[in-house]
Design an enzyme around this catalytic site. Structure first.
Site, PDB file in Angstrom:
ATOM      1  N   ARG A  36       0.837  -1.202   0.000  1.00  0.00           N
ATOM      2  CA  ARG A  36       0.000   0.000   0.000  1.00  0.00           C
ATOM      3  C   ARG A  36       0.872   1.253   0.000  1.00  0.00           C
ATOM      4  O   ARG A  36       0.609   2.203  -0.727  1.00  0.00           O
ATOM      5  CB  ARG A  36      -0.910  -0.029   1.235  1.00  0.00           C
ATOM      6  N   ASP A  37       1.928   1.227   0.808  1.00  0.00           N
ATOM      7  CA  ASP A  37       2.827   2.371   0.942  1.00  0.00           C
ATOM      8  C   ASP A  37       4.036   2.206   0.017  1.00  0.00           C
ATOM      9  O   ASP A  37       4.783   1.236   0.130  1.00  0.00           O
ATOM     10  CB  ASP A  37       3.295   2.491   2.397  1.00  0.00           C
ATOM     11  N   ARG A  40       7.708   2.141   1.700  1.00  0.00           N
ATOM     12  CA  ARG A  40       7.999   0.878   2.394  1.00  0.00           C
ATOM     13  C   ARG A  40       8.217  -0.253   1.398  1.00  0.00           C
ATOM     14  O   ARG A  40       9.060  -1.128   1.614  1.00  0.00           O
ATOM     15  CB  ARG A  40       6.858   0.538   3.349  1.00  0.00           C
ATOM     16  N   ASP A  61      -3.013  -1.335  -3.199  1.00  0.00           N
ATOM     17  CA  ASP A  61      -3.803  -1.244  -1.969  1.00  0.00           C
ATOM     18  C   ASP A  61      -5.082  -2.034  -2.216  1.00  0.00           C
ATOM     19  O   ASP A  61      -5.953  -1.596  -2.977  1.00  0.00           O
ATOM     20  CB  ASP A  61      -4.117   0.220  -1.654  1.00  0.00           C
ATOM     21  N   ASN A  88      -2.042 -12.249   0.474  1.00  0.00           N
ATOM     22  CA  ASN A  88      -1.445 -12.232   1.803  1.00  0.00           C
ATOM     23  C   ASN A  88      -1.905 -11.058   2.664  1.00  0.00           C
ATOM     24  O   ASN A  88      -1.965 -11.164   3.886  1.00  0.00           O
ATOM     25  CB  ASN A  88       0.082 -12.202   1.650  1.00  0.00           C
ATOM     26  N   SER A 138      -5.467 -19.014   8.250  1.00  0.00           N
ATOM     27  CA  SER A 138      -4.869 -19.060   9.582  1.00  0.00           C
ATOM     28  C   SER A 138      -5.403 -20.290  10.287  1.00  0.00           C
ATOM     29  O   SER A 138      -6.398 -20.889   9.864  1.00  0.00           O
ATOM     30  CB  SER A 138      -5.275 -17.791  10.347  1.00  0.00           C
ATOM     31  N   TYR A 190     -11.134 -11.588  13.964  1.00  0.00           N
ATOM     32  CA  TYR A 190     -10.093 -12.200  13.134  1.00  0.00           C
ATOM     33  C   TYR A 190     -10.470 -13.639  12.778  1.00  0.00           C
ATOM     34  O   TYR A 190     -10.309 -14.065  11.630  1.00  0.00           O
ATOM     35  CB  TYR A 190      -8.749 -12.172  13.866  1.00  0.00           C
TER      36      TYR A 190
END
Length: 277
Positions: A36-37, A40, A61, A88, A138, A190
């Site tokens: 997104r950034d 980074r 994003d 991910n 998960s 979550y």
């Protein structure tokens, strides 16, 4: 000759970063690190370049429809399509988060489920035949963690559609808003979001069978990342192991499955969930 392309969402750090690293080492194609950034993301690429690896970078994003469409069009016009898609990108509130359940439910489901659906709706049309899709779920994505038998039956219904699954997830968000969610859904947004990812993967495989596309969900393990507040015992490279297995090594017969961090198949819809680790 057209290059093969692998894409990993949310991959400037953590497990996503390690998946990009593993693909760069072994994949006979182009690997896209996305984030997104931009800053980074570019720093992450620079870090991998220091290791002698050569990922490409593109801003992405998953919560922004325009960003998804720009990325899709770029990939389509530059390469024609995607051969490996690793979904991910995700968020998780900390155990001691002070935000009310209504906020946690809305934001977690928006990123982890609804934005994943949007990502797939946008990018699936440019998947090449024979492509592999890996959805990061998960241990929390096991159906047995949902208290309500009625909800469990609906979520594992072999005729469940994506719109119907989305409607169930919206019902959860509304229940959290009203404060009535715990008896049926439990107390973790979550868990609900990752159960949805596991259910979605099964539906997507059913819908994509005629295109020879393999879709699987994976539990990467309890990994030492920002998301786990660095409490997980596994390294990010260990967490990337099972996703990389599905991307590169799994036989074509593995599709619509739930894969544990040791690359073994497990039943996501078992009544008794496996241990979190």
């Amino acid at each position: 000759m057209v290059s093969k392309v692998a894409v990993v969402t949310g991959s400037n750090k953590g497990i996503g970063f390690a998946i990009v690293r593993g693909l760069c080492k072994r994949y006979d194609g182009i690997v896209y690190l996305t984030s997104r950034d931009v800053e980074r993301g570019k720093k992450a690429v620079a870090d991998l370049e220091k290791e002698g690896l050569n990922p490409k970078y593109h801003q992405l994003d998953i919560t922004n429809k325009q960003s998804l469409e720009v990325f899709r069009d770029y990939i389509k016009n530059t390469y024609g399509g995607i051969d490996i898609l690793v979904n991910n990108a995700a968020i998780a509130f900390k155990h001691d988060a002070t935000e009310p359940a209504s906020v946690q439910a809305k934001e977690t489901l928006f990123v982890n489920y609804f934005s994943l659906v949007s990502t797939c709706e946008t990018l699936f049309p440019v998947l090449n035949n024979g492509a592999r899709v890996i959805n990061l779920s998960s241990s929390c994505g096991q159906l047995g963690l949902i208290p309500s038998q009625s909800l469990r039956d609906q979520l594992k219904d072999e005729k469940l559609t994506v719109p119907e699954l989305s409607k169930l997830m919206q019902q959860y968000v509304e229940a959290a808003k009203q404060g009535t969610h715990e008896p049926e859904w439990g107390n973790s947004s979550y868990v609900v979001s990752k159960v949805a990812v596991s259910a979605l993967s099964v539906i997507q495989q059913r819908e994509l069978n005629d295109r020879d596309i393999k879709v699987n969900a994976v539990h990467p393990g309890y990994v030492d990342t920002d998301m786990t507040s660095h409490k997980g015992p596994l390294t990010i490279d260990q967490g990337a192991s099972a996703p990389l297995y599905l991307a590169l090594d799994a036989p074509d017969t593995i599709k619509g499955k739930f894969v544990w961090h040791n690359s073994k198949l497990v039943d996501w819809d078992a009544e008794k969930p496996l241990s979190v680790i």
